[in-house]
Design a protein around this motif. Structure first.
Motif, short mmCIF file in Angstrom:
data_model
loop_
_atom_site.label_atom_id
_atom_site.label_comp_id
_atom_site.label_asym_id
_atom_site.label_seq_id
_atom_site.Cartn_x
_atom_site.Cartn_y
_atom_site.Cartn_z
N ALA A 1 0.83 -1.21 0.00
CA ALA A 1 0.00 0.00 0.00
C ALA A 1 0.86 1.26 0.00
N ILE A 2 1.93 1.22 0.78
CA ILE A 2 2.81 2.39 0.83
C ILE A 2 3.50 2.60 -0.52
N PHE A 3 3.98 1.50 -1.12
CA PHE A 3 4.65 1.63 -2.42
C PHE A 3 3.66 2.17 -3.46
N PHE B 1 4.54 -5.18 -8.03
CA PHE B 1 5.41 -4.23 -8.73
C PHE B 1 6.68 -4.95 -9.16
N PRO B 2 6.65 -5.63 -10.31
CA PRO B 2 7.81 -6.44 -10.71
C PRO B 2 9.08 -5.61 -10.90
N ASP B 3 8.92 -4.30 -11.08
CA ASP B 3 10.11 -3.49 -11.26
C ASP B 3 10.71 -3.00 -9.94
N ALA B 4 10.14 -3.42 -8.84
CA ALA B 4 10.75 -3.10 -7.55
C ALA B 4 12.02 -3.95 -7.40
N ALA B 5 13.04 -3.37 -6.77
CA ALA B 5 14.33 -4.08 -6.65
C ALA B 5 14.62 -4.41 -5.20
N TYR B 6 15.03 -5.65 -4.96
CA TYR B 6 15.33 -6.09 -3.59
C TYR B 6 16.81 -6.41 -3.47
N LEU C 1 14.24 -2.62 -0.14
CA LEU C 1 13.35 -2.76 -1.28
C LEU C 1 13.11 -1.36 -1.84
N THR C 2 13.27 -1.21 -3.15
CA THR C 2 13.14 0.11 -3.76
C THR C 2 12.29 0.02 -5.02
#
Lengths: 242, 242, 242, 242, 242, 242, 242, 242
Positions: G45-47, G74-79, G86-87
């Protein structure tokens, strides 16, 4: 009697533990097994060795799973799921004498109180239990004063603020063994608050054992309980210095 | 005897303290005065009030200056400069019976050990003192085993690593009251190291009092010492639950 | 020999760790792997790199699962499930000399004691193990005095009240390395009680390592053990100041 | 009234302290001076500035020497040598209303209890003092229950094991403010034992202030005491979320 | 009315707990159940007993699993999964009056704040909630000052550095009950940092409860909130001493 | 030689202390006197007794006043006002052999370092002192590496963050005895910070003694230093278990 | 530009959290999300809210499971599975300038060091990483001095004895931010040993953050790094007092 | 200039201390003397040696007596009796540039704040002082926001609950160095409460120094203040790893 001694070895070396089988003869009670950190197999081996030597087995801090496993092998072993004690008796227990009172403040303190009570009983004490008599409801304690005032030793178990031993010791003139429990949260610090309170008791005659150490309190109370009467000494002992 | 009770008030209110003058009748011993933090004038007033009531005065933790001041008024008061106790006896002390052993590890622990010994004696115990028997020189302890093995209660005083009570409790089958002292430096933390060691004693039957609390140990030991013999109970108490 | 140095790199950078492959040459022993917090894959990679460099692999604090995973790849790796050490030796170990005694108080202290013993052995010490000789049963310790009195260094492992090192150091005249363990409950505070007791030992010659640090004790004892004899210096060193 | 505000400055900057002279108007009470760590000259300057502004001066934790020095300049200043408070009143104090009970366990706790009592009185509370009613002599407390049961707020002061607030809170249905004191020795750790006990009180309604903070307890009790009656709200507040 | 009293027993002994059924009559509120450490079966038994006695049931610290189990038996029981409270009301709750403000610093503090709010509401207080108003974003707090300034009591909940109660108490003139939470990591030490900060608050009128003790804060605030107005006493009480 | 043993008693009982006069014969060194807490008169009596027995006297932690008093009686006693040691030698000291390096971080650590150095020297070690070589100026340490790298044992003394032992142990392959000092302020907690750092040293071979315990470090280092060379054992000891 | 402000709300109230959407405008960086204790749904929710507002999302302390759940949406989020960050970036990040050096002692400290490095980079700092350069192998650190000596700020991460910051600060003349980690066991007390060591650093210029607080160190270093040059002031500021 | 280097030795060995005379050349500032624990004679010797080398002398934690003694020899030495610093300048101080703000909560924190301010000034920072702006009177802080918001670094000093740094860091976007002080009593534990609060600050950008370490904060702030502007790097550094 040399023959009997030959048949009973004084030590059973199980690899992971050395059982003192001579303790029953020397002190009148077999060794007690501290169950925490032992596997079910280890407990079973110890129970077997003690039974083989004709001695009663008594283990504290035994979890339900381990108890069940041991009882599969020895169905006559008894498990107390409050005190978490496991016992198997192949010989008569000592006859209960005297009187030890075990009081506890709240229901969460019951496992420790029960461990203390069972220990004292197995070591020959008659035990009176008075549970859930914490200081926030003082009438519950005061109304039962007659039941604990004449005990030869009192075990008082409490967590949280640990105030009960001070109040009890102010009401009796007998040795009070205080047992702090890890019951509480936050600034109870797993029993430190109760431990410190008990060590600082303003009531004389209070001594303290480790947090949750119901067993230790039971042993000390039973030792006190079984003392025979003392008599005045006709002369001052020569070794005394003043 | 109602008449006598009328002449002796049950409480003396000195403003800064309320003396329980009825304690002698109820418990067989007058109140003991905790001297720390009291002025010489306050100690003098308490001694006067107790003497006036025909009761023996016993104060612990009295510094030399205060003792001297009180003794100017009551020259028959006695000061023990090791235990730092001040006493004035106007009535006979209880006859000493039984046996309490007081052991200490090092010479620096002597003040606490002596406070314990004097307290137990005034409460009616015969006391055997065994000082300077620390664990680093085990032969000194072992060679004197006969002197303490038959005591009805043992008081074991130690600072630093606080190991002596565990060793002693392993040698006897009687209740051991461990007294940690603030002797030490650095990581002794004014007695915490010894206190923790004693609370964690692997020898059963050890109970603990506050750091430097020789008085409390003396009271507890005397309570244990004066217990009369217990007998087997003909029937199980009805209040017992198991 | 320059050629050999070229073939052996002095560092293996595995990404998550940099292995000091030159340590064997400089100090006579390869780097030891601290297994806690490493994955099975990481342990496997380290064992592979060390083996590739012709060096023995020695990892401490390896759990059974990780050990099993590594042994699937290297079936000749050996796992000690008490000490929780994993080893794979591709070169001869140093010949064992001298004598290091490892004593421990209770059976729960065995994992730490065994880690110390194995470490000392791999570093070239002959090791004598004396387990379950705690102070509450002093006779067990005293009857074995001959076995540890002539050791060049002693490792004494104990939890709870941590009293054993003081007693042992009072019996010998050799350096004693005390290892507190986290064995206990309540006021043992995961080994703090034993640690403090050992730091405050009244017996001289006792030094202490971190709680449960059997490895560190083993290294220090092996270092002491392998010292050659010292000789009197013909002249006072010039750098000395007094 | 603008004219009056002009004549009274809202702040007096003394260099070492900024006095909030507007506090009396805003909150009905002038600022209270924390005397610890201030010199006699600084206290004198503050008393002069407050008096010049027509405000009563009230300082806590003032030692006897500093009090004497200030009283040489202001002979009408009053020093309470138990509570160690120094006051100089140039305006009428608020009329005392309601009822705050201040109880303390032992005579050594009196300075803190008295500081609390004086603070509450100066802030407009009628105060009932019940000193020396510790839990080791429960009858003293129970026999005076009528005197404190109807207080609007209770301040309960205790050192050592800090058990009194729990017992008192179990007897009343009003807010209890517990004040631990640094009275004790050894494992009292300058009041930590009492503080922890109070924070862990099993009796609901107990809140705690810092060790020896009689002043803070007095302020909180006076705030509670001066609350007017609350009424049922005709409607639920819109900001409420559940 | 004697007949009614006969039909309602004053205590329900469930074996593992003694329910004080007379509390509703004596104090206007039934006993509150501390859910931590109780089994679902125990909670169910307590709810059954309270309902049978015609009393509302209120349990704190109930996990979701236990709540679901109880709700299978009593589908009308209500579970608040933030505050982790379980309730079943068979009688009307007290009408809400006055005003208690509950503030918390961060969203992680919400469970404790909500427990405090619900407790205060059930005990008859109207509650205003102001969550997520920590000191690092001061504008959020200051912009809502009107919503909390007129509360009769304020509960201020914060973890980490625990600064919020000091800031709030500086803005109001009403009693502030500070609740430290275990929110944080590292040197927060499970709430000790916040607890110490609150005990040392430089703002007068702040009292503190145990870490995470929202329930205790709610009880104290409700006690304060329901006080009726105090009046000036026509005469000084005779028992007062100064 | 029986006759000689008869002329030298094995214990001198001075009332306040029991001197072990047989220690010189058993261990090659007379007992060392811990001066803290002893009066000048007691020190004098001990020095007299040791001299009378023909033994060297060595006392640690002697303040300047007590030293001056003893030197009035024994003008040939020597006082080291940095190490605070007092000595009187009536027999030759052991010849110094081997090499012990004593390093300290700052000038404030010098008293502890000097106590360690003197102790080691009196027990037969040749000592090299390297003071004021703390880690904040690493060049000072590295430029002197040759002076300490070949020592048989190293004593590394540091207060504050206690980092020096880790750095030194990383540079050598010999046993390092770390001595934390109480030098520092605030969060140094009288040496706890340094003690913890040393116990957690990432460099193997580091063992630790109590805070400020230069004497203990000196004894342990001297014990290590005087070990003769070890040889490979022709056979594995039978008592070994693996 | 008023129109833009209308389209972007300054706060997004998600119920469980209030997102400060205006922070990007005020401070140049959006709010960073502390992931510990938040559910996957809350993170998602925050993202979503941040992305909707056109702001980059950056969450720390996100476990692998939660990261996977968010990345399903969000598959384009990077961990980053070492730093556990997580970004999801929907706008350009600030251009990296200056130089921040991040050093850590051991491989176990890498997660904290990496969190610090990523944080500083996202806040506009160019970062140089130097990992596994602990003090026990000093050559590794000294050989890389050129790489960190010219950094505008240094972040030095270490667990266990926490000695690295002192050594590094002795080698440079720039601000050093020390980060203790919870790496270690026994007397490391989850990072307390390292924390205390760093607070007591004998090298000036060292400041400290909470245990494991890589994020906080990264923010502080980035703040320092982005400062523009300071100039000499032509006149002394009027507000200065000396 | 080689000739000059020859005339100035790089180290002055005073026996009790080694002065790093080369520091001025290497780092632009002479060594600062930590006065605590040094005698007046030692301070005098250090001041003489620094003056002889043409360097300014700066000592912290100098008591009034020692300062007076040094000023008898060097009448031009200056003593600041609040900060307890002693200085003697024989060369020009660096020109003050940039801006460092020093805030403190209460007047008792002034000595630490002043030590920080003087240190920063001597190291070339222009300093703005804002004292007595604690969080209990928030208006005092908020009304002066303009004076500290543009500082290049802020030093925030507070004792007791240590809340000020969190509030200040929430108002600015510059590095905040928090200094806990030992001001307080009871549960402030000589500054531990403030230290923990600051380490747990919820506001990013806060770093912490040791309790009462004004000097360390001043050094770190001056280091930050004198950084020149950073520029964007045209290329990513090769050593970076991500």
């Amino acid at each position: 009697m040399p023959r009997k001694r030959h048949t009973t070895p004084i030590e059973a070396d199980l690899g992971f533990a050395k059982l003192d089988l001579d303790r029953l003869r020397r002190r009148g009670q077999p060794e007690v097994v501290y169950g925490a950190g032992k596997t079910a197999a280890q407990l079973e081996a110890i129970f077997r060795a003690l039974s083989a030597a004709g001695q009663n087995a008594f283990a504290t801090r035994v979890c339900a799973e381990h108890a069940a496993a041991v009882r599969q092998v020895f169905p006559d072993a008894a498990y107390n799921d409050i005190a978490r004690t496991l016992t198997r008796d192949v010989a008569p227990l000592p006859r209960r004498r005297g009187k030890v009172a075990v009081l506890c403040a709240g229901t969460s303190d019951m496992p420790v109180a029960e461990e203390a009570a069972i220990t004292a009983e197995r070591l020959g004490a008659r035990v009176v239990r008075l549970f859930d008599v914490g200081v926030a409801g003082l009438h519950r304690l005061l109304s039962r004063q007659a039941q604990f005032a004449d005990a030869r030793a009192l075990i008082v178990v409490a967590g949280m603020e640990g105030a009960l031993p001070s109040v009890v010791a102010g009401l009796v003139d007998r040795p009070v063994i205080a047992v702090p429990t890890s019951v509480g949260y936050g600034a109870s610090f797993q029993g430190i608050a109760a431990l410190l309170a008990m060590l600082n008791s303003c009531a004389a005659g209070v001594t303290v054992v480790n947090i949750d150490n119901g067993f230790g309190a039971g042993v000390a109370a039973a030792m006190i309980n079984r003392l025979r009467g003392s008599r005045a000494n006709p002369e001052t002992a020569k070794v005394t210095r003043e």
